[in-house]
Design a protein around this motif. Structure first.
Motif, PDB file in Angstrom:
ATOM      1  N   SER A 102       0.864  -1.184   0.000  1.00 43.27           N
ATOM      2  CA  SER A 102       0.000   0.000   0.000  1.00 43.27           C
ATOM      3  C   SER A 102       0.895   1.226   0.000  1.00 43.27           C
ATOM      4  O   SER A 102       2.118   1.121   0.161  1.00 43.27           O
ATOM      5  CB  SER A 102      -0.930   0.011   1.222  1.00 43.27           C
ATOM      6  OG  SER A 102      -0.213   0.329   2.397  1.00 43.27           O
ATOM      7  N   ASP A 141      -4.886  -1.290   6.739  1.00 45.04           N
ATOM      8  CA  ASP A 141      -5.799  -2.392   6.418  1.00 45.04           C
ATOM      9  C   ASP A 141      -5.657  -2.824   4.963  1.00 45.04           C
ATOM     10  O   ASP A 141      -5.764  -4.012   4.648  1.00 45.04           O
ATOM     11  CB  ASP A 141      -7.238  -1.969   6.710  1.00 45.04           C
ATOM     12  CG  ASP A 141      -8.193  -3.151   6.691  1.00 45.04           C
ATOM     13  OD1 ASP A 141      -8.027  -4.049   7.541  1.00 45.04           O
ATOM     14  OD2 ASP A 141      -9.082  -3.190   5.822  1.00 45.04           O
ATOM     15  N   GLU A 142      -5.398  -1.866   4.066  1.00 48.02           N
ATOM     16  CA  GLU A 142      -5.217  -2.216   2.656  1.00 48.02           C
ATOM     17  C   GLU A 142      -4.034  -3.159   2.477  1.00 48.02           C
ATOM     18  O   GLU A 142      -4.111  -4.133   1.715  1.00 48.02           O
ATOM     19  CB  GLU A 142      -4.999  -0.940   1.834  1.00 48.02           C
ATOM     20  CG  GLU A 142      -4.749  -1.199   0.352  1.00 48.02           C
ATOM     21  CD  GLU A 142      -4.361   0.064  -0.406  1.00 48.02           C
ATOM     22  OE1 GLU A 142      -3.978  -0.056  -1.589  1.00 48.02           O
ATOM     23  OE2 GLU A 142      -4.430   1.163   0.189  1.00 48.02           O
ATOM     24  N   ARG A 177      -4.911  -6.697   3.807  1.00 51.49           N
ATOM     25  CA  ARG A 177      -5.781  -7.448   2.899  1.00 51.49           C
ATOM     26  C   ARG A 177      -5.022  -7.928   1.662  1.00 51.49           C
ATOM     27  O   ARG A 177      -5.236  -9.043   1.189  1.00 51.49           O
ATOM     28  CB  ARG A 177      -6.974  -6.586   2.490  1.00 51.49           C
ATOM     29  CG  ARG A 177      -7.985  -6.405   3.618  1.00 51.49           C
ATOM     30  CD  ARG A 177      -9.259  -5.738   3.134  1.00 51.49           C
ATOM     31  NE  ARG A 177     -10.279  -5.762   4.163  1.00 51.49           N
ATOM     32  CZ  ARG A 177     -11.073  -6.796   4.411  1.00 51.49           C
ATOM     33  NH1 ARG A 177     -10.955  -7.899   3.685  1.00 51.49           N
ATOM     34  NH2 ARG A 177     -11.979  -6.746   5.364  1.00 51.49           N
ATOM     35  N   ARG A 178      -4.130  -7.098   1.142  1.00 52.88           N
ATOM     36  CA  ARG A 178      -3.377  -7.534  -0.034  1.00 52.88           C
ATOM     37  C   ARG A 178      -2.412  -8.660   0.327  1.00 52.88           C
ATOM     38  O   ARG A 178      -2.260  -9.627  -0.424  1.00 52.88           O
ATOM     39  CB  ARG A 178      -2.604  -6.360  -0.634  1.00 52.88           C
ATOM     40  CG  ARG A 178      -1.935  -6.775  -1.942  1.00 52.88           C
ATOM     41  CD  ARG A 178      -1.418  -5.636  -2.757  1.00 52.88           C
ATOM     42  NE  ARG A 178      -0.678  -6.166  -3.888  1.00 52.88           N
ATOM     43  CZ  ARG A 178       0.514  -5.749  -4.278  1.00 52.88           C
ATOM     44  NH1 ARG A 178       1.102  -4.756  -3.634  1.00 52.88           N
ATOM     45  NH2 ARG A 178       1.115  -6.289  -5.306  1.00 52.88           N
TER      46      ARG A 178
END
Length: 552
Positions: free
Chosen positions: A461, A501-502, A505-506
């Motif tokens: 991110s 959070d990005e 998740r990735r």
């Protein structure tokens, strides 16, 4: 390094090492280099307990309590120099400063003895050693530490310890070195008991934590280096209290060039373990580690009670020792804790202080099974030397004397020449430099994943510099079995607090693709990974509370 439980259970080993913290991993690598067939198993992840949650400091300073143990001091100094030489990508000299508020009149006999011992113990060593300890005048203190920390000091004592860039990476490098040498290595294998036959240790029974399957591993000898679980696995009676809980915090605030030692405001009557300790503020990767505070841990080692107040107490100690710091909970990036052995288990309330004497025991001496051994460490600095003692003892009982230890001379990693000679164009230079530090000779393999899949060359991110290829490499080659392994121990995603959070998740998506997770497993892993930062969030949310109430 790949997790292969079928291979793990398909053969008999000369030595089974239980526990893959820094001591167990070093013992496994030592045994492999001496020609033994070795299995190394860990109930959690490599370096996931006390080994990876320390102050990251290699301590070789002859403090007054250690002056009477010359052999231990010399070992600490030699081992610090050895780690600095074997793993220059992971360890560097760390200048340390003790401000002297009363000049040289502050404990002059002890101060002079410590400096003299530091110089004498260096004699005859062929290692590249850090500079000698010396007293510096007040005018030079500002070069090493910010003004509030040295205000009022008339002089300063300057010496050098060592500092690890990442203690968990050291554990992983040792486990990988053992695996490359032929050892069978597996994390998330929870050893439940040692198998005995006719009074001899012949293996272990364990459970695969990931798939909940029962395992039996056969071996001619068993070395237990499992920290708080060693007594239980080797049949020793538990003694309460047996452990101290040590707490450290990482602050999002840099300090000067040196680690600064401050005297704890606790007197002996208030300190749960011992009075007169030094608190350290150490620079680390652009931030600051504070440590350490201690208290007795009275619960079972499997589930020690750890609270946000433990870390708020540590902040309060520093604010009491130096009010100008004005440390606030919202500055905390992450919190760390581990269990350390007490000198006198079963003695309360002080517990005899922290243990200073590591032990390697053949359990047959106290009536236990033959060829069952227990390793009880006290510090990270001397882990290699203690592992050498343990393997020496194992070899003697196996009738294989004369095989010399090689870990004091064998580099952990080769130079990452291939990476610098032919860098992938999709990865920027700053990321390449970081890969070289974290992965050593494996850096080229990590970068090669990005060459095959350009999406893996990108950061997870905008606020997280970790690359997708690092996550993929962790799953394929570093035995990362859970998302939390990647976030907390394979990369720097979570070393400085909860990651975006990005990015989480990735990383989870990449792990799911690599390991074949379904939707339910993916959701479970996301939940467990976020839970790992529960204490950090609790500490940060205490920002409006007066820290002085957490003292005493």
């Amino acid at each position: 390094m790949r997790r292969d439980l079928a291979q793990l259970t398909s053969r008999e080993y000369d030595l089974i090492v239980v526990g893959a913290g820094v001591h167990g991993a070093w013992a496994a690598w030592d045994a492999v280099l001496r020609g033994l067939k070795v299995a190394l198993v860990e109930r959690g992840d490599f370096g996931g307990a006390t080994s990876g949650n320390s102050l990251q400091m290699l301590d070789c300073w002859p403090s007054p309590p250690r002056l009477l143990d010359v052999a231990s001091l010399r070992t600490s100094l030699a081992e610090t120099a050895t780690i600095l030489r074997l793993a220059p990508h992971l360890a560097q000299p760390l200048p340390c400063l003790l401000p002297l508020r009363h000049g040289l009149k502050q404990f002059p006999p002890l101060l002079n003895a410590a400096c003299r011992a530091h110089s004498l113990l260096r004699g005859g060593m062929d290692e590249p050693l850090p500079p000698k300890a010396k007293v510096i005048p007040a005018a030079e203190l500002g070069r090493w530490a910010p003004e509030p920390l040295v205000r009022g000091a008339r002089a300063g004592l300057l010496w050098h310890n060592g500092q690890l860039d990442d203690a968990q990476r050291l554990c992983l490098a040792l486990a990988d070195a053992a695996w490359r040498g032929g050892a069978a290595v597996a994390n998330y294998v929870d050893v439940r008991e040692v198998i005995t036959r006719n009074g001899w240790a012949v293996g272990v029974r364990a459970r695969d934590v990931i798939d909940d399957a029962e395992l039996e591993i056969r071996g001619r000898a068993v070395l237990v280096a499992a920290g708080p679980w060693t007594r239980e696995l080797t049949g020793q009676a538990p003694r309460q209290p047996q452990w101290a809980l040590g707490c450290n915090v990482v602050l999002d605030r840099p300090i000067g060039r040196a680690a600064v030692a401050l005297r704890s405001p606790f007197g002996r009557h208030k300190d749960p373990l011992r009075g007169g300790r030094l608190l350290f503020m150490a620079p680390w990767r652009g931030r600051t580690i504070l440590g350490a505070s201690y208290r007795l841990s009275l619960g079972a080692p499997q589930r020690p009670a750890v609270w946000a107040d433990d870390f708020l107490t540590l902040l309060g100690l520093f604010n009491r020792a130096c009010p100008e710091l004005a440390l606030q909970p919202q500055e905390v990036c992450s919190v760390r804790w581990g269990l350390l052995p007490l000198a006198q288990g079963g003695v309360a309330p002080l517990g005899g202080g922290l243990s200073t004497r590591p032990q390697v025991r053949a359990m047959a001496i106290s009536g236990g099974p033959k060829r069952l051994f227990a390793l009880s460490p006290v510090e990270l600095t001397t882990a290699r030397a203690l592992a050498q003692r343990a393997v020496d003892l194992v070899l003697a009982h196996l009738g294989l004397r004369g095989r010399a230890c090689r870990t004091a001379r064998q580099p952990l990693w080769d130079e990452p020449a291939a990476l610098t000679a032919n860098p992938p164009s999709a990865i920027d230079q700053a990321s390449l430099d970081r890969l070289a530090v974290d992965y050593g000779h494996n850096a080229a393999q990590v970068a090669a994943l990005a060459a095959d899949d350009q999406a893996l060359a990108q950061p997870l991110s905008a606020d997280c510099p970790v690359l997708g290829c690092q996550v993929a490499f962790a799953a394929r080659r570093e035995m990362a079995a859970r998302l939390a392994d990647v976030i907390l121990r394979r990369t720097e995603m979570g070393k400085f607090g909860p990651p975006p959070d990005e990015a989480v998740r990735r990383a989870a998506t990449i792990m799911a693709r690599e390991l074949g997770w379904g939707d339910k497993r993916l959701d479970d892993e996301l939940t467990l990974a976020r839970r790992a930062f529960f204490l950090t969030r609790q500490v940060r949310q205490a920002q409006g509370q007066p820290l002085k109430r957490f003292i005493g």
